[in-house]
Design an enzyme around this catalytic site. Structure first.
Site, PDB file in Angstrom:
ATOM      1  N   ARG A 151       0.805  -1.224   0.000  1.00  0.00           N
ATOM      2  CA  ARG A 151       0.000   0.000   0.000  1.00  0.00           C
ATOM      3  C   ARG A 151       0.840   1.276   0.000  1.00  0.00           C
ATOM      4  NH1 ARG A 151      -5.149  -1.663   3.836  1.00  0.00           N
ATOM      5  NH2 ARG A 151      -6.157  -2.903   2.229  1.00  0.00           N
ATOM      6  N   GLU A 289      -6.576   1.206  16.661  1.00  0.00           N
ATOM      7  CA  GLU A 289      -5.919   2.138  15.733  1.00  0.00           C
ATOM      8  C   GLU A 289      -5.364   3.376  16.423  1.00  0.00           C
ATOM      9  OE1 GLU A 289      -8.224   2.706  12.148  1.00  0.00           O
ATOM     10  OE2 GLU A 289      -6.870   4.291  11.447  1.00  0.00           O
ATOM     11  N   LEU A 305      -8.497  -5.030  12.374  1.00  0.00           N
ATOM     12  CA  LEU A 305      -9.458  -5.555  13.347  1.00  0.00           C
ATOM     13  C   LEU A 305      -8.782  -6.540  14.289  1.00  0.00           C
ATOM     14  CD1 LEU A 305     -12.467  -5.945  10.924  1.00  0.00           C
ATOM     15  CD2 LEU A 305     -12.253  -4.324  12.808  1.00  0.00           C
TER      16      LEU A 305
HETATM   17  C1  FAD Z   1     -13.021   1.401   4.376  1.00  0.00           C
HETATM   18  C2  FAD Z   1     -12.230   0.606   5.395  1.00  0.00           C
HETATM   19  C3  FAD Z   1     -12.156  -0.771   5.274  1.00  0.00           C
HETATM   20  C4  FAD Z   1     -11.429  -1.522   6.202  1.00  0.00           C
HETATM   21  N1  FAD Z   1     -11.402  -2.869   6.058  1.00  0.00           N
HETATM   22  C5  FAD Z   1     -10.754  -3.609   6.964  1.00  0.00           C
HETATM   23  C6  FAD Z   1     -10.732  -5.034   6.864  1.00  0.00           C
HETATM   24  O1  FAD Z   1     -11.291  -5.604   5.911  1.00  0.00           O
HETATM   25  N2  FAD Z   1     -10.079  -5.736   7.830  1.00  0.00           N
HETATM   26  C7  FAD Z   1      -9.446  -5.127   8.881  1.00  0.00           C
HETATM   27  O2  FAD Z   1      -8.871  -5.809   9.724  1.00  0.00           O
HETATM   28  N3  FAD Z   1      -9.457  -3.788   9.010  1.00  0.00           N
HETATM   29  C8  FAD Z   1     -10.086  -3.017   8.093  1.00  0.00           C
HETATM   30  N4  FAD Z   1     -10.089  -1.651   8.217  1.00  0.00           N
HETATM   31  C9  FAD Z   1      -9.444  -1.048   9.408  1.00  0.00           C
HETATM   32  C10 FAD Z   1     -10.366  -1.212  10.632  1.00  0.00           C
HETATM   33  O3  FAD Z   1     -11.645  -0.707  10.301  1.00  0.00           O
HETATM   34  C11 FAD Z   1      -9.776  -0.450  11.826  1.00  0.00           C
HETATM   35  O4  FAD Z   1      -8.493  -0.974  12.064  1.00  0.00           O
HETATM   36  C12 FAD Z   1     -10.619  -0.656  13.072  1.00  0.00           C
HETATM   37  O5  FAD Z   1     -11.965  -0.222  12.878  1.00  0.00           O
HETATM   38  C13 FAD Z   1     -10.042   0.122  14.244  1.00  0.00           C
HETATM   39  O6  FAD Z   1     -10.826  -0.189  15.358  1.00  0.00           O
HETATM   40  P1  FAD Z   1     -10.794   0.694  16.659  1.00  0.00           P
HETATM   41  O7  FAD Z   1     -11.760   0.059  17.606  1.00  0.00           O
HETATM   42  O8  FAD Z   1      -9.405   0.918  17.091  1.00  0.00           O
HETATM   43  O9  FAD Z   1     -11.351   2.133  16.213  1.00  0.00           O
HETATM   44  P2  FAD Z   1     -12.742   2.525  15.544  1.00  0.00           P
HETATM   45  O10 FAD Z   1     -13.416   1.354  14.937  1.00  0.00           O
HETATM   46  O11 FAD Z   1     -12.418   3.704  14.676  1.00  0.00           O
HETATM   47  O12 FAD Z   1     -13.639   2.977  16.769  1.00  0.00           O
HETATM   48  C14 FAD Z   1     -13.301   4.116  17.527  1.00  0.00           C
HETATM   49  C15 FAD Z   1     -14.531   4.648  18.230  1.00  0.00           C
HETATM   50  O13 FAD Z   1     -14.119   5.658  19.170  1.00  0.00           O
HETATM   51  C16 FAD Z   1     -15.001   6.770  19.062  1.00  0.00           C
HETATM   52  N5  FAD Z   1     -14.294   7.999  19.481  1.00  0.00           N
HETATM   53  C17 FAD Z   1     -13.314   8.673  18.836  1.00  0.00           C
HETATM   54  N6  FAD Z   1     -12.916   9.750  19.551  1.00  0.00           N
HETATM   55  C18 FAD Z   1     -13.676   9.756  20.686  1.00  0.00           C
HETATM   56  C19 FAD Z   1     -13.756  10.620  21.809  1.00  0.00           C
HETATM   57  N7  FAD Z   1     -12.979  11.700  21.940  1.00  0.00           N
HETATM   58  N8  FAD Z   1     -14.668  10.339  22.768  1.00  0.00           N
HETATM   59  C20 FAD Z   1     -15.491   9.256  22.670  1.00  0.00           C
HETATM   60  N9  FAD Z   1     -15.458   8.381  21.622  1.00  0.00           N
HETATM   61  C21 FAD Z   1     -14.573   8.648  20.646  1.00  0.00           C
HETATM   62  C22 FAD Z   1     -15.412   6.801  17.599  1.00  0.00           C
HETATM   63  O14 FAD Z   1     -16.627   7.492  17.456  1.00  0.00           O
HETATM   64  C23 FAD Z   1     -15.529   5.316  17.274  1.00  0.00           C
HETATM   65  O15 FAD Z   1     -16.815   4.850  17.586  1.00  0.00           O
HETATM   66  C24 FAD Z   1     -10.767  -0.869   7.290  1.00  0.00           C
HETATM   67  C25 FAD Z   1     -10.840   0.523   7.418  1.00  0.00           C
HETATM   68  C26 FAD Z   1     -11.552   1.258   6.476  1.00  0.00           C
HETATM   69  C27 FAD Z   1     -11.590   2.748   6.631  1.00  0.00           C
END
Ligand code: FAD
Length: 323
Positions: A151, A289, A305
């Site tokens: 990428r 992330e 994920l």
């Molecule tokens: C289009 C796309 C496709 C993808 N496809 C894949 C895939 O096929 N396989 C894979 O493994 N990964 C994939 N990813 C990556 C994956 O989606 C992320 O790695 C994952 O969602 C990160 O999870 P997380 O729980 O760390 O954060 P997130 O899922 O981003 O959740 C964070 C949460 O925290 C909340 N938040 C943020 N700031 C605050 C705050 N100040 N106060 C309160 N709440 C807050 C947000 O509203 C959100 O609900 C993809 C990403 C994208 C954009």
């Protein structure tokens, strides 16, 4: 279920079964400390600032900053004007909030891009997702990159093309191999004017407004490369195995879009947030992330994920016992 809703439903179900309250529409704006220990968060809740105190610890799981245009443009000016592929909730302010509480932050400049819609358009084609059978050409109808590359390599190559606009091309077999969601996006994109379809490659080129002769030659050369496994664009692993030869042909006008951010809060293997001196901050964990280090400078697709679930679980277990 798609777009992550299945995971969220399963986890929410577990919370409900265990009487763990879930509050939505709450924005954390600060971490509360007592001495060197984090003891809670300050948050905007129902239009009021409210303090929430933790029984044992706080876990930050707020995601990356791929929706924070000002921040990613500052860190990588090549991304000026680029859009993002993910949720608008990826604002990244928790990284700064954790830093204020003493956390080390690192690798913010590693910003992953993926092909997304042209600026001003909304349908993400997904033609590039099957690396065995798609071609990327620039506005001159010429190839410029090994389409099955990593990428960061693809990002840099696309950002060097004229106007930073390229076209992702598949044939009928490539299109039919896509999930129904991406096929739908392809069709909607055609209505919107960013995707094109034709039975004849030269006619497709006219719709794309690229020189027809160039595109026809490019596809011919690509098909030869698939056959001979000799390609001007070197690579370590050869994944192009399918020719582009069965009409109709499909093209999507695409740009790089911010997709995932590798930088963030530094943690250790216990998901404890570390200071610049690499000492754990008491009462503070992070996972997913928002953290850095797990993926180096270039996350491998499909592992976001996994990171969130593995370190989320480690953080939860350790926070529960107050490690
Ligand atoms: C289009 C796309 C496709 C993808 N496809 C894949 C895939 O096929 N396989 C894979 O493994 N990964 C994939 N990813 C990556 C994956 O989606 C992320 O790695 C994952 O969602 C990160 O999870 P997380 O729980 O760390 O954060 P997130 O899922 O981003 O959740 C964070 C949460 O925290 C909340 N938040 C943020 N700031 C605050 C705050 N100040 N106060 C309160 N709440 C807050 C947000 O509203 C959100 O609900 C993809 C990403 C994208 C954009």
């Amino acid at each position: 279920m798609s777009h992550g809703r299945g995971y969220v439903a399963a986890l929410s179900e577990q919370c409900r079964a265990k009487d763990i309250p879930i509050l939505t529409n709450v924005q954390v704006v600060g971490l509360i400390k007592e001495g060197s220990r984090v003891i809670g968060v300050e948050a905007r809740f129902k239009n009021q600032l409210k303090k929430f105190y933790a029984d044992k610890a706080v876990i930050i799981a707020s995601g990356g900053f791929s929706a924070n245009k000002a921040l990613y443009t500052k860190l990588d000016p090549r991304l000026e004007g680029m859009t993002f592929t993910g949720a608008s909730s990826a604002t990244g302010e928790m990284i700064g909030i954790a830093e204020k509480a003493g956390a080390a932050v690192s690798d913010m400049e590693y910003i992953q891009c993926n092909l997304g819609p042209d600026v001003g358009y909304s349908h993400r084609s997904g033609y590039h997702l099957d690396v065995t059978r798609h071609v990327l050409v620039n506005i001159h109808g010429k190839r410029f990159v090994a389409e099955d590359g990593a990428r960061d390599y693809l990002r840099d190559a696309v950002l060097q093309q004229p106007n930073k606009i390229v076209y992702s091309i598949v044939d009928k077999n490539g299109f039919q191999n896509l999930s129904s969601l991406f096929q739908q996006a392809g069709i909607l994109g055609e209505i919107e004017g960013e995707h094109f379809e034709n039975n004849d490659l030269a006619e497709l080129a006219k719709k794309m407004k690229v020189p027809p002769e160039n595109l026809v030659n490019t596809i011919k050369e690509y098909n030869q490369a698939v056959e001979t496994k000799k390609d001007p664009y070197g690579r370590e692993v050869w994944m192009l195995t399918q020719k582009i030869e069965t009409p109709p042909f499909y093209a999507a006008r695409v740009r790089m879009a911010v997709h995932y951010t590798m930088g963030g809060i530094v943690i250790n293997e216990n998901a404890q947030v570390l200071t610049k001196e690499r000492e754990p901050i008491k009462g503070l964990y992070a996972a997913g992330e928002v953290t850095t280090g797990v993926h180096g400078s270039n996350r491998v697709g499909g592992n976001g994920l996994l990171d969130a679930f593995v370190f989320g679980r480690i953080a939860g277990e350790n926070a529960a016992v107050g490690l």
